[in-house]
Design an enzyme around this catalytic site. Structure first.
Site, short mmCIF file in Angstrom:
data_model
loop_
_atom_site.label_atom_id
_atom_site.label_comp_id
_atom_site.label_asym_id
_atom_site.label_seq_id
_atom_site.Cartn_x
_atom_site.Cartn_y
_atom_site.Cartn_z
N HIS A 87 0.82 -1.21 0.00
CA HIS A 87 0.00 0.00 0.00
C HIS A 87 0.85 1.27 0.00
O HIS A 87 0.32 2.38 0.06
CB HIS A 87 -0.92 -0.03 1.23
CG HIS A 87 -2.05 0.94 1.19
ND1 HIS A 87 -2.23 1.92 2.14
CD2 HIS A 87 -3.08 1.08 0.32
CE1 HIS A 87 -3.31 2.63 1.86
NE2 HIS A 87 -3.85 2.14 0.76
N LYS A 134 3.32 4.41 -1.08
CA LYS A 134 3.48 5.33 -2.20
C LYS A 134 4.83 6.01 -2.02
O LYS A 134 4.96 7.01 -1.30
CB LYS A 134 2.37 6.38 -2.25
CG LYS A 134 0.98 5.81 -2.55
CD LYS A 134 0.26 5.36 -1.31
CE LYS A 134 -1.14 4.86 -1.64
NZ LYS A 134 -1.81 4.28 -0.45
N ASP A 190 17.40 9.29 -8.62
CA ASP A 190 18.84 9.58 -8.59
C ASP A 190 19.42 9.65 -7.18
O ASP A 190 20.50 10.20 -6.98
CB ASP A 190 19.14 10.90 -9.32
CG ASP A 190 19.06 10.76 -10.83
OD1 ASP A 190 18.98 9.62 -11.31
OD2 ASP A 190 19.04 11.79 -11.52
N HIS A 242 -8.62 11.54 1.50
CA HIS A 242 -7.73 10.40 1.33
C HIS A 242 -6.46 10.57 2.15
O HIS A 242 -5.54 9.76 2.08
CB HIS A 242 -7.39 10.21 -0.15
CG HIS A 242 -6.81 8.87 -0.47
ND1 HIS A 242 -5.46 8.67 -0.72
CD2 HIS A 242 -7.39 7.65 -0.57
CE1 HIS A 242 -5.25 7.39 -0.96
NE2 HIS A 242 -6.40 6.76 -0.88
N LYS A 252 -3.66 10.74 5.18
CA LYS A 252 -3.23 9.93 6.31
C LYS A 252 -2.10 10.70 7.00
O LYS A 252 -0.92 10.38 6.84
CB LYS A 252 -2.71 8.55 5.87
CG LYS A 252 -3.68 7.76 4.97
CD LYS A 252 -3.32 7.93 3.52
CE LYS A 252 -3.98 6.92 2.60
NZ LYS A 252 -5.41 6.80 2.67
N ASP A 306 1.48 18.56 19.00
CA ASP A 306 2.22 19.66 19.63
C ASP A 306 2.97 20.48 18.58
O ASP A 306 2.51 20.59 17.44
CB ASP A 306 3.14 19.11 20.71
CG ASP A 306 2.37 18.62 21.94
OD1 ASP A 306 1.15 18.90 22.02
OD2 ASP A 306 2.97 17.94 22.79
#
Length: 386
Positions: free
Chosen positions: A113, A115, A120, A292, A294, A299
């Site tokens: 899952h 991404k 380089d 979508h 996450k 603080d």
């Protein structure tokens, strides 16, 4: 295992595909040696075709290009993109291509899952944004709300190790011997002032790494916590940590999905609202578009952006990757963005709102939560949580 923080990085917060994809495409087009891309979804749409074209261009000028997609999330990849990419010289692999639902197998829930991208060894990307149009979901306007981070600096060494580990595993089980050649890179030089760690979740040494990073931050919070999660079905341990933080005077806010995307998950999450609101947790339902994201801030100087939702799938089954940042400027920027989203695109739930619902509606939400809990138990995801 605590996150391994590294200083000397330069981090750029990117909001949704409108900021992320121009940055990603520019980095791929500037690549001279190597591009590695991991994504759960690789949609056959305008964005997918643009990224595929950039990858093919890079391979055409002699850049080594590796692409790893998930066999379930990117089930279309083999037919839609792989032939042209392979012809252009791109190395492409599929993580767990066995997606049959029956007979049920626990390992089929263990998806890739993440991404992640690394170009380089000098520029990386991490977050929750798949290779897909922001407006891909039907009736979705404005664009999907999400985040990613453009990364430069020494923390990219952790990106390279994470990418290489999974690539070599998949190449081995796929019998792609010629894909196994990978020369480890040296740590990039410091180029900024920000401290960060890449935290990955897998099913070996890092089963609870992301959840532990959250719990440690929540336990140490003294002022405020803002968590944005597209899918929110936390463990009892996580819920207890939020209630305890609110009880000691920490301002706890949750930005959650307001639109119905997956009905069972949507209504199961609502079963948690009464207890959280009663504990003093503020809940905002994002309704301007599909949420979508996450991400979280705690603080003045703790933030995370990544692929992991606060649900059993992300925290107990899937391979995930979150960047955890200890930097006041980055945390402040993300906090301001989240507060703007709550003010402009979300609706706050007043305390007791769900208690005023009719008993059949409340019963249905409890039933949805129970059904998902049973499914988690049957799948075995809740076991071996050491």
């Amino acid at each position: 295992m605590a996150p391994e923080f590294v200083a000397g990085n330069r981090l750029t917060l990117l909001q949704s595909g409108g900021e992320y994809f121009p940055a990603l495409l520019a980095a791929i087009d500037a690549a001279r040696h190597e591009v590695h891309l991991e994504t759960y979804l690789f949609a056959e749409d305008t964005t997918g075709r643009a990224v595929a074209a950039a990858l093919a261009r890079a391979a055409g000028r002699g850049v080594r290009v590796r692409v790893l997609v998930d066999g379930f999330g990117a089930a279309n990849f083999a037919a839609s993109f792989a032939p042209d990419l392979l012809a252009a010289g791109v190395q492409a692999l599929v993580y767990r291509p066995d997606i049959a639902l029956f007979p049920p197998r626990r390992h089929r829930l263990r998806r890739m899952h993440r991404k992640l991208a690394l170009i380089d060894g000098r520029v990386g990307f991490v977050g929750g944004i798949n290779v897909i149009d922001d407006l891909n979901t039907p009736e979705q306007t404005p664009p999907r709300f999400d985040y990613a981070v453009r990364v430069e600096g020494p923390v990219l060494l952790a990106f390279e190790r994470a990418l290489r580990r999974v690539w070599e595993i998949v190449a081995w089980v796929s019998w792609r011997r010629r894909y196994r050649s990978w020369t480890p890179m040296a740590a990039p030089a410091a180029c900024g002032t920000q401290t960060a760690a890449l935290v990955v979740r897998d099913n070996l040494r890092h089963r609870r790494a992301i959840e532990k990073a959250y719990l440690a931050a929540i336990a140490g919070a003294s002022a405020d916590i803002i968590i944005a999660s597209a899918y929110f079905l936390p463990s009892t341990r996580f819920l207890r940590a939020l209630r305890e933080a609110a009880a000691r005077g920490v301002g706890v806010s949750l930005l959650l999905q307001g639109r119905v995307e997956f009905r069972l998950v949507h209504y199961a999450t609502q079963a948690l609202y009464d207890d959280l609101l009663a504990a003093g947790v503020r809940i905002f339902l994002y309704e301007k578009s599909f949420l979508h994201a996450k991400v979280a801030v705690v603080d003045a100087d703790w933030a995370t952006v990544g692929s992991s939702n606060i649900d059993p799938y992300s925290l107990l089954a899937a391979r995930e990757a979150n960047l955890v940042v200890r930097d006041a400027n980055f945390t402040d920027e993300l906090r301001r963005s989240l507060r703007a989203a709550m003010a402009e695109g979300a609706r706050e739930l007043p305390p007791g709102v769900w208690q005023s619902q009719s008993w059949p509606r409340r019963w249905l939400r409890r039933a949805a939560y129970a059904l998902l809990s049973i499914a988690v138990g049957i799948s075995g995801l809740g076991r071996r949580r050491s």
